[in-house]
Scaffold this active site. Structure first.
Site, PDB file in Angstrom:
ATOM      1  N   SER A   1       6.402   2.497  -7.009  1.00 52.12           N
ATOM      2  CA  SER A   1       7.427   2.201  -8.883  1.00 52.12           C
ATOM      3  C   SER A   1       8.710   3.355  -9.554  1.00 52.12           C
ATOM      4  O   SER A   1       8.631   1.881 -10.344  1.00 52.12           O
ATOM      5  CB  SER A   1       6.288   3.797  -9.508  1.00 52.12           C
TER       6      SER A   1
ATOM      7  N   ASP B   1       6.260  10.167  -7.290  1.00 51.67           N
ATOM      8  CA  ASP B   1       7.151  10.677  -6.359  1.00 51.67           C
ATOM      9  C   ASP B   1       7.816   9.518  -6.042  1.00 51.67           C
ATOM     10  O   ASP B   1       8.104   8.331  -7.103  1.00 51.67           O
ATOM     11  CB  ASP B   1       6.056  11.108  -4.698  1.00 51.67           C
TER      12      ASP B   1
ATOM     13  N   ASP C   1       8.599   6.510  -3.407  1.00 55.11           N
ATOM     14  CA  ASP C   1       8.654   5.816  -1.753  1.00 55.11           C
ATOM     15  C   ASP C   1       9.633   5.280  -1.015  1.00 55.11           C
ATOM     16  O   ASP C   1      10.111   4.782  -2.279  1.00 55.11           O
ATOM     17  CB  ASP C   1       7.421   4.534  -2.284  1.00 55.11           C
TER      18      ASP C   1
ATOM     19  N   ASP D   1       7.643  10.209  -0.272  1.00 60.62           N
ATOM     20  CA  ASP D   1       6.953   9.561   1.134  1.00 60.62           C
ATOM     21  C   ASP D   1       8.039   8.776   1.673  1.00 60.62           C
ATOM     22  O   ASP D   1       8.800   8.119   1.099  1.00 60.62           O
ATOM     23  CB  ASP D   1       5.838   8.303   0.449  1.00 60.62           C
TER      24      ASP D   1
ATOM     25  N   LYS E   1      -0.800   1.149 -16.351  1.00 60.67           N
ATOM     26  CA  LYS E   1      -0.974   1.899 -15.478  1.00 60.67           C
ATOM     27  C   LYS E   1      -0.786   3.490 -16.293  1.00 60.67           C
ATOM     28  O   LYS E   1      -2.415   4.207 -15.376  1.00 60.67           O
ATOM     29  CB  LYS E   1       0.426   2.503 -14.208  1.00 60.67           C
TER      30      LYS E   1
ATOM     31  N   TYR F   1      -7.832   5.013 -11.711  1.00 58.77           N
ATOM     32  CA  TYR F   1      -6.239   4.819 -11.083  1.00 58.77           C
ATOM     33  C   TYR F   1      -6.420   5.415 -10.052  1.00 58.77           C
ATOM     34  O   TYR F   1      -6.010   6.834  -9.582  1.00 58.77           O
ATOM     35  CB  TYR F   1      -4.981   5.050 -11.998  1.00 58.77           C
TER      36      TYR F   1
END
Length: 718
Positions: A96, A107, A109, A162, A223, A232
């Site tokens: 995202s 978060d 990524d 992450d 989303k 989701y």
């Protein structure tokens, strides 16, 4: 106008098919887009400038940490001073954040790409892990080296990260490395390919959409809708961020000149009618001389079992939605239908955008639920234990589908709940239970899923990092027993009355099916209906039949049942004074799915490999006392089935995998799908194409909900 072409230039084709419509927005569409954006802002979906700056600072600090880490390893391995000086690691973002649709608190990524001599097993998960452990700003550090895509999870300055790692076949990682180049895949293993794929897919999505801003607004909207409607979650068997991004991108390709308000409406219009398992693809699946496997059900048997293929656009092309099951696909199709209905009302000015985002009242939708309680000694243990259990909840859904041949359907809800009154580390997940629609069940028909839950318990017990205090309780609860802490207000909301004609039809089906009786005052009379709410108390014992994992370690708890044992401190053991009869009355209950959108009708499909005969006869599924032990592994079949089923009834362990024929190209309902959808532009209320929706056992899912009983038999408690 966005996406318009120069005069005389042929329109650009996005995707593997021609667009459905090149029409641009009207004044009404532009106004609805303004209202939609305003709604998204007021809903708090955009982060502040300050938080955005914090994220950028965190990424800069993390980039410095990984660069210093690589230089340190280069020096320790005896490379020259010049090599140490030039040693580099590159940090990329995906998900995202890379797509530009992240919200407050989301978060980040990230992917670290390092040189060939820096490996994942030792250098990343041991050396870098130790460096992060000693960094004060890093908290909640959790390495997951055995995941499908190995990852390190942590918080850096309070922002969730992450972090993946990929070692490429280069001694020096260039500062301006283009990760979308195919050369980065040379001489690497499949785990590294999967680690690289997130970034490569995100970049490719942004290249394949006609208008990035319209794509972002639409994706942010969808989303949020998916989270509000409870669909989701990739890990639970629904769709995750990349899945929704690919679906939205495909709609953007089909309507290249549409604005967000149009794209949201077209999204539901298209995917309400999509004929799964036809794949959604943004571009053609390309083969490559590197030889990595790509999604192709003509070659790979496993690919044929995928229910909702959504193919990634970067080589090697994979199905990003392999977690979707028959039950979760059914739930999503129902929610797509809900969204389509609301969007039609919005287009006709009969509703506003807030109606689309009404939350799904999960605890009013079913009469029966499975409650999965997860308990640990402290918050840190709970975080680890919960992650393991949650990652395997999807398997419980699949096992129930398998063992009941799709006759008993599960709706896993991807939200966790915690009892604030408890003084221990605890959370709970819930699954709605309903029988398959459109199938007549005789009175007294029951399902024995005791063995299924026992198998799930055994799988959970294989956790390699188990610690004392980590417990699991699986119990059957009826709607009236749902604990009050799951409701936002802290108490049960009054159930709204159903629509009259829906209630009348449901009652009619129940009477015809013979599964309910009516009391003299006309109200439905349920069997095994007992009064009393389930109200949680601090460190309260689980009063229902429940199951703990079995561990093979000497320090692990004994196998069997938590039962009356106090969950927090293991103070009390449950005795064997519970009879089989009381277990039956404890966990039995009628099933009825309320307020459920009906699935599209479809013709029946019979596989050539189906065992002969359409009537299945099996022994009773109700056992008590010693019979429970004797029939430990019983998997009862549906009794007197009137609908052809792909499950052979002569073998208890027969599991038939439905192999859908690969068409070779995506379509909605045939070769004339585009014309059908174009025609729908003029008639929004019409049903475009009949969606053939098959369950995991090859039985067409259709019809109205009826009632039956579910039985969760558990072992006698010792």
């Amino acid at each position: 106008m966005a996406g318009s072409n120069a005069a005389g230039a042929p329109p650009r084709q996005y995707g593997i098919t021609d667009p459905i419509s090149l029409a641009g927005p009207t004044e009404a569409d532009l106004q609805k887009t303004v209202e939609l954006k305003k709604f998204l802002v007021e809903a708090g979906l955009y982060e502040s400038v300050e938080e955005s700056s914090r994220r950028e600072e965190v990424l800069r600090e993390l980039d410095k940490i990984v660069k210093d880490w690589v230089k340190q390893l280069t020096s320790q391995r005896g490379y020259t001073d010049q090599m140490v000086k030039d040693a580099n690691a590159a940090l990329f973002t995906f998900g995202s954040y890379r797509l530009g649709v992240h919200g407050p608190g989301a978060d980040i990524d990230t992917l670290c790409v390092g040189p060939s001599y820096v490996n994942r097993e030792e250098d990343f998960f041991i050396v870098l892990h130790e460096i992060l452990t000693q960094t004060d700003e890093v908290t909640e550090l959790q390495p997951v080296p055995d995941a499908h895509v190995p990852v390190m999870k942590f918080k850096f300055h309070g922002i969730s990260i992450d972090l993946l790692y990929a070692s490429v076949s280069l001694l020096l990682v260039p500062p301006d490395m283009d990760i979308s180049e195919g050369s980065v895949l040379y001489n690497i293993d499949e785990v590294t390919v999967r680690s690289l794929n997130g970034c490569r897919v995100a970049d490719q999505i942004l290249r394949l959409v006609p208008n990035i801003e319209n794509f972002r607004t639409t994706l942010r909207c969808l989303k949020y809708w998916a989270k509000r409607r409870g669909v989701y979650s990739n890990v639970t068997g629904f769709l995750g961020g990349v899945n929704w991004a690919l679906l939205v991108a495909r709609v953007c390709q089909l309507y290249p000149n549409a604005v967000p308000s149009m794209l949201v409406s077209r999204f539901f219009r298209v995917f309400t009618q999509w004929c799964w398992p036809n794949p959604v693809m943004l571009c053609a699946i390309e083969e490559d001389e590197l030889g990595f496997p790509v999604w192709d059900p003509r070659k790979h048997h496993r690919d044929r079992s995928h229910h909702m293929p959504i193919i990634t656009p970067a080589y090697p092309c994979m199905n990003s939605s392999y977690n979707v099951s028959t039950s979760t696909l059914r739930v999503m199709m129902e929610q797509f239908q809900f969204g389509n209905t609301i969007c039609q009302e919005i287009d006709m000015n009969k509703a506003n955008w807030s109606a689309l985002f009404e939350p799904f009242h999960f605890f009013e939708a079913y009469k029966n639920y499975l409650q999965v309680d997860i308990i640990a000694e402290d918050d840190e243990d709970l975080r680890l234990w919960k992650g393991w259990v949650e990652s395997r909840l999807r398997q419980l859904t699949l096992k129930i589908e398998r063992d009941t041949y799709g006759m008993l359907q599960c709706h896993p809800y991807p939200h966790e709940y915690a009892d604030p009154s408890r003084q221990c580390a605890h959370c709970a997940f819930f699954m709605g239970l309903s029988r398959k629609e459109g199938v007549k069940i005789q009175e007294g028909q029951q399902f024995d899923i005791r063995g299924t839950v026992d198998e799930f318990r055994h799988d959970i017990g294989m956790y390699g990092y188990w610690r004392p205090g980590m417990e699991l309780a699986v119990s059957h609860v009826r709607r009236k027993q749902i604990p009050s802490y799951v409701f936002p207000e802290g108490y049960r909301r009054p159930r709204p009355s159903r629509h009259i004609n829906h209630q009348q039809q449901s009652d009619k089906n129940e009477v015809e099916d013979g599964t309910v009786n009516r009391s003299p005052d006309g109200q439905i009379k349920r069997k095994h209906d007992y009064a009393g709410e389930y109200d949680s108390e601090p460190c309260r014992s689980v009063k229902r039949a429940s199951i703990s994992p079995v561990h093979q370690k000497t320090s692990s708890p004994p196998s069997g049942n938590i039962g009356d044992q106090a969950i927090c401190n293991n103070q009390k053991k449950m005795t064997s004074g519970v009879s089989g009869e009381s277990l039956t009355s404890l966990v039995s209950g009628d099933l009825e799915q309320a307020n459920c959108l009906s699935s599209p009708q479809a013709p029946e499909k019979i596989l050539d490999s189906v065992a002969s005969g359409s009537n299945c006869v099996a022994g009773e599924a109700v056992y008590s006392g010693e019979d429970v032990r004797e029939h430990d592994n019983c998997i009862p079949h549906a009794k007197n089935c009137t609908t052809p089923t792909a499950a052979g009834c002569t073998s208890l362990k027969c599991v038939v995998e439905v192999v859908s024929e690969f068409v070779g190209s995506e379509s909605l309902g045939g070769n004339k799908s585009a014309e059908l959808l174009e025609r729908a532009e003029k008639d929004m209320g019409s049903v475009l194409v009949e969606n053939v929706h098959f369950g995991g056992n090859g039985v067409v899912q259709s019809g109205l909900p009826e009632e039956l009983e579910v039985l969760l038999l558990v072992h006698s408690l010792i």
